[in-house]
Design a protein around this motif. Structure first.
Motif, PDB file in Angstrom:
ATOM      1  N   ILE A   1     -10.911   2.026 -11.715  1.00 16.06           N
ATOM      2  CA  ILE A   1      -9.721   2.262 -11.775  1.00 16.06           C
ATOM      3  C   ILE A   1      -9.339   2.061 -13.353  1.00 16.06           C
ATOM      4  CG2 ILE A   1      -7.305   2.954 -10.770  1.00 16.06           C
ATOM      5  CD1 ILE A   1      -9.540   4.432  -9.001  1.00 16.06           C
ATOM      6  N   SER A   2      -8.609   2.695 -14.192  1.00 11.55           N
ATOM      7  CA  SER A   2      -7.569   2.201 -14.986  1.00 11.55           C
ATOM      8  C   SER A   2      -5.977   2.710 -15.165  1.00 11.55           C
ATOM      9  CB  SER A   2      -8.607   2.720 -16.320  1.00 11.55           C
ATOM     10  OG  SER A   2      -9.100   3.166 -16.048  1.00 11.55           O
ATOM     11  N   ALA A   3      -6.088   2.539 -16.247  1.00 16.29           N
ATOM     12  CA  ALA A   3      -4.990   3.223 -16.648  1.00 16.29           C
ATOM     13  C   ALA A   3      -4.069   3.614 -15.211  1.00 16.29           C
ATOM     14  CB  ALA A   3      -4.784   4.280 -17.516  1.00 16.29           C
TER      15      ALA A   3
ATOM     16  N   GLN B   1       0.507  -1.364  -0.174  1.00 16.65           N
ATOM     17  CA  GLN B   1      -0.308  -0.257  -0.388  1.00 16.65           C
ATOM     18  C   GLN B   1       0.199   1.290   0.097  1.00 16.65           C
ATOM     19  OE1 GLN B   1      -3.116  -0.073  -0.342  1.00 16.65           O
ATOM     20  NE2 GLN B   1      -3.257  -2.046  -0.759  1.00 16.65           N
ATOM     21  N   LYS B   2       3.045   0.677   0.556  1.00 20.12           N
ATOM     22  CA  LYS B   2       3.038   2.349   0.122  1.00 20.12           C
ATOM     23  C   LYS B   2       3.077   2.005  -1.099  1.00 20.12           C
ATOM     24  CE  LYS B   2       4.430   2.186   5.171  1.00 20.12           C
ATOM     25  NZ  LYS B   2       5.376   1.794   5.833  1.00 20.12           N
ATOM     26  N   THR B   3       3.674   1.410  -1.803  1.00 20.28           N
ATOM     27  CA  THR B   3       4.103   1.787  -2.997  1.00 20.28           C
ATOM     28  C   THR B   3       3.816   2.725  -3.866  1.00 20.28           C
ATOM     29  OG1 THR B   3       4.311  -1.065  -3.128  1.00 20.28           O
ATOM     30  CG2 THR B   3       4.318   0.822  -5.856  1.00 20.28           C
ATOM     31  N   PRO B   4       4.107   3.854  -4.586  1.00 17.27           N
ATOM     32  CA  PRO B   4       3.568   5.045  -5.575  1.00 17.27           C
ATOM     33  C   PRO B   4       2.878   4.732  -6.372  1.00 17.27           C
ATOM     34  CG  PRO B   4       6.158   5.354  -4.170  1.00 17.27           C
ATOM     35  CD  PRO B   4       5.852   3.852  -4.037  1.00 17.27           C
ATOM     36  N   ILE B   5       2.478   5.277  -6.682  1.00 12.90           N
ATOM     37  CA  ILE B   5       1.245   5.475  -8.308  1.00 12.90           C
ATOM     38  C   ILE B   5       1.711   6.579  -9.020  1.00 12.90           C
ATOM     39  CG2 ILE B   5      -0.492   5.206  -9.517  1.00 12.90           C
ATOM     40  CD1 ILE B   5      -1.927   3.882  -6.875  1.00 12.90           C
ATOM     41  N   LEU B   6       2.385   6.318  -9.989  1.00 14.83           N
ATOM     42  CA  LEU B   6       3.011   7.075 -11.192  1.00 14.83           C
ATOM     43  C   LEU B   6       1.157   8.139 -11.639  1.00 14.83           C
ATOM     44  CD1 LEU B   6       6.105   6.250 -12.938  1.00 14.83           C
ATOM     45  CD2 LEU B   6       5.888   7.606 -10.618  1.00 14.83           C
ATOM     46  N   SER B   7       0.714   7.825 -11.988  1.00 10.87           N
ATOM     47  CA  SER B   7      -0.323   8.401 -13.197  1.00 10.87           C
ATOM     48  C   SER B   7      -1.364   6.710 -13.086  1.00 10.87           C
ATOM     49  CB  SER B   7      -0.163   8.305 -14.143  1.00 10.87           C
ATOM     50  OG  SER B   7      -0.262   7.544 -15.363  1.00 10.87           O
ATOM     51  N   LEU B   8      -2.984   6.994 -12.511  1.00  8.77           N
ATOM     52  CA  LEU B   8      -3.782   6.845 -12.348  1.00  8.77           C
ATOM     53  C   LEU B   8      -5.558   7.418 -12.933  1.00  8.77           C
ATOM     54  CD1 LEU B   8      -5.973   7.075 -10.433  1.00  8.77           C
ATOM     55  CD2 LEU B   8      -4.718   6.344  -9.192  1.00  8.77           C
TER      56      LEU B   8
ATOM     57  N   THR C   1      -0.052  11.646 -10.090  1.00  2.57           N
ATOM     58  CA  THR C   1      -1.015  12.484 -11.292  1.00  2.57           C
ATOM     59  C   THR C   1      -2.472  11.262 -11.490  1.00  2.57           C
ATOM     60  OG1 THR C   1       0.977  12.810 -12.648  1.00  2.57           O
ATOM     61  CG2 THR C   1      -1.458  13.135 -13.120  1.00  2.57           C
ATOM     62  N   LEU C   2      -3.259  12.419 -10.749  1.00  6.52           N
ATOM     63  CA  LEU C   2      -4.873  11.674 -10.844  1.00  6.52           C
ATOM     64  C   LEU C   2      -5.324  12.361 -11.974  1.00  6.52           C
ATOM     65  CD1 LEU C   2      -6.542  10.865  -8.186  1.00  6.52           C
ATOM     66  CD2 LEU C   2      -7.911  12.150  -9.997  1.00  6.52           C
TER      67      LEU C   2
END
Length: 263
Positions: free
Chosen positions: A254-256, A208-215, A242-243
């Motif tokens: 939730i995609s991409a 859950q701590k993993t960063p998400i670059l974009s979604l 980036t959201l």
């Protein structure tokens, strides 16, 4: 005993004792968090003692999601008060406890980075979150006091004078939004999106701590509007850089989603 409705024969249940213990411990832990905002985690006793008292001024609460949690709490005060007036103590406890877990699991998780001063919202945003936390906590303690007698008295002694059991029953006046109306369901909408982001991480088998670059979030207009009102908090809680939002469908999708590469 407080969970037993009037007119019913209630058998003793050990599980209810365990539920009550868990609730009392959560009251203590959530209170420690809410009252520690603005105080360095490694502060000594002198620094903690010299820290200013938590702000209880609703005019400081400027962020939409902070205003929304207080608006939702105002509805809880109405419901609990009406229940007690009808001698429905079990109903009063039920509505208060339900809101309290939402407050802990959703609201605190969403605003804790901003409350710590770690979000782009700046000092005004941090002050808004800290004030909302303090105001909500003070009201919740008074709602719980008839049932969780000792834990609420302990927390009250940390920052208020006198006994909580001599404090007045809470009213809505402290929770009135000085900036005008706000949707009390805003918190629920944003929390639902955070749940989906967390589910996406679980399904991808990453921490859950993993960063998400974009979604990209596709959801009904009410949900995307709520996301826009609390985007900073949502990104901080979900560790999203980036959201993007698209209006459509009847559910949250939730995609991409692109995770930051792991070493």
């Amino acid at each position: 005993a407080s969970s037993a409705r009037l007119g019913l024969d209630a058998a003793f249940e050990e599980t209810q004792i365990k539920i009550g213990r868990r609730l009392a411990i959560k009251v203590l832990n959530a209170s420690k968090f809410a009252l520690s905002m603005g105080i360095p985690w490694d502060a000594d006793e002198a620094t903690v003692a010299a820290a200013p008292a938590p702000c209880l001024d609703a005019s400081v609460v400027s962020e939409p999601i902070d205003r929304a949690v207080l608006a939702a709490l105002a509805d809880v005060v109405d419901a609990a008060t009406a229940a007690f007036e009808e001698f429905g103590h079990a109903r009063a406890l039920e509505v208060t406890e339900s809101f309290f877990w939402t407050f802990c699991d959703d609201y605190i998780e969403l605003v804790k980075e901003r409350a710590h001063g770690n979000a782009p919202a700046g000092e005004a945003g941090a002050a808004s979150a800290r004030a909302a936390l303090a105001i909500a906590l003070e009201v919740l303690l008074r709602l719980f006091a008839p049932v969780i007698v000792f834990a609420t008295e302990e927390v009250w002694s940390w920052w208020r004078t006198g006994s909580i059991h001599r404090a007045p029953w809470p009213g809505k006046e402290q929770l009135i939004d000085p900036m005008g109306s706000v949707d009390p369901q805003l918190l629920a909408s944003v929390a639902a999106v955070l749940t989906e982001i967390r589910r996406a991480k679980t399904e991808a088998k990453v921490s859950q701590k993993t960063p998400i670059l974009s979604l990209t979030i596709e959801a009904p207009a009410q949900i995307t509007g709520a996301v826009a009102s609390a985007e900073g908090d949502l990104k901080a809680a979900g560790r999203v850089q980036t959201l993007t939002t698209d209006v459509g469908g009847d559910a949250i999708t939730i995609s991409a989603i692109e995770f930051e590469p792991q070493a």
